[in-house]
Write an enzyme that holds these catalytic residues in place. Structure first.
Site, mmCIF file in Angstrom:
data_model
loop_
_atom_site.group_PDB
_atom_site.id
_atom_site.type_symbol
_atom_site.label_atom_id
_atom_site.label_comp_id
_atom_site.label_asym_id
_atom_site.label_seq_id
_atom_site.Cartn_x
_atom_site.Cartn_y
_atom_site.Cartn_z
ATOM 1 C CD GLU A 75 -2.486 1.318 2.707
ATOM 2 O OE1 GLU A 75 -2.749 2.439 3.193
ATOM 3 O OE2 GLU A 75 -2.801 0.241 3.280
ATOM 4 C CE LYS A 96 -6.129 2.194 7.735
ATOM 5 N NZ LYS A 96 -5.522 3.228 6.875
#
Length: 212
Positions: free
Chosen positions: A41, A129
């Site tokens: 990421e 998340k």
């Protein structure tokens, strides 16, 4: 959608690349992808993050790169155009969620309470998340959330290290976001060799962990 879930689950640990120096971020992301971590990421706090993602995709097409800290539709569009395979936000941004649905790209918004987790899921999140995971209550909190939302894939991120990653996996999460995997100090002093050695050792530790 199923494909990205499989990639995240298989990866277990998702390195989060965050740095004010774009060249440091680029070197770190490349080292991570080249030395075992198949999913990385890159946050939009990195200068020219979209350009970096595009460059990484060109050089390492076998790896999966996502965009993090995405808060606007413009950022999401730029990331997707650059080749980001998933979009991550620290909290739910409903217009970004709608954009990701339109462009068929998985969206991973952040949540810190059960209510926020459910709101993210209702908004179409592929994965929620849990952020900031450590400050929200750590593995015990995540396990409790997973118990009441067994069908919602979770990715705890924030304050998590390799030493406590197993506790989160034991809680039944899909994967874990780890900023600790980005070897910033070695890269800042120009020691890419030490950075590579650290990443390789971290990869061995991650692969040695078990998932429920």
């Amino acid at each position: 959608m199923t494909d990205i879930l499989s990639k995240l689950s298989e990866a277990r640990a998702i390195p989060v690349v965050r740095h004010a120096d774009a060249s440091v971020a680029a070197r770190g992301a490349s080292i991570l992808a080249e030395n075992g971590f198949p999913v990385v990421e890159v946050t939009f706090t990195v200068p020219e993050a979209a350009n970096l993602i595009a460059s990484l995709r060109d050089r390492q097409p076998e790896a999966c790169f996502g965009a993090g800290t995405v808060m606007t539709v413009a950022q999401a569009n730029a990331a997707i155009d650059a080749g980001a395979e998933f979009i991550v936000s620290p909290c739910l941004a409903e217009d970004v969620a709608d954009l990701c649905e339109e462009r068929a790209v998985p969206y991973l918004p952040g949540a810190a309470t059960p209510k926020e987790v459910f709101a993210c899921w209702q908004a179409g999140a592929a994965v929620v998340k849990v952020f900031p995971a450590k400050q929200a209550g750590g593995p015990g909190f995540v396990k409790a959330v997973k118990a009441v939302f067994p069908d919602i894939p979770l990715m705890p991120t924030g304050g998590i290290g390799l030493d406590d990653m197993q506790d989160y996996l034991d809680a039944g999460v899909l994967c874990v976001g780890l900023g600790e995997l980005f070897p910033a100090r070695d890269l800042e002093r120009g020691d890419d060799g030490a950075a590579m050695e650290f990443v390789r050792a971290a990869y061995v530790r991650v692969r040695g962990l078990s998932k429920k």
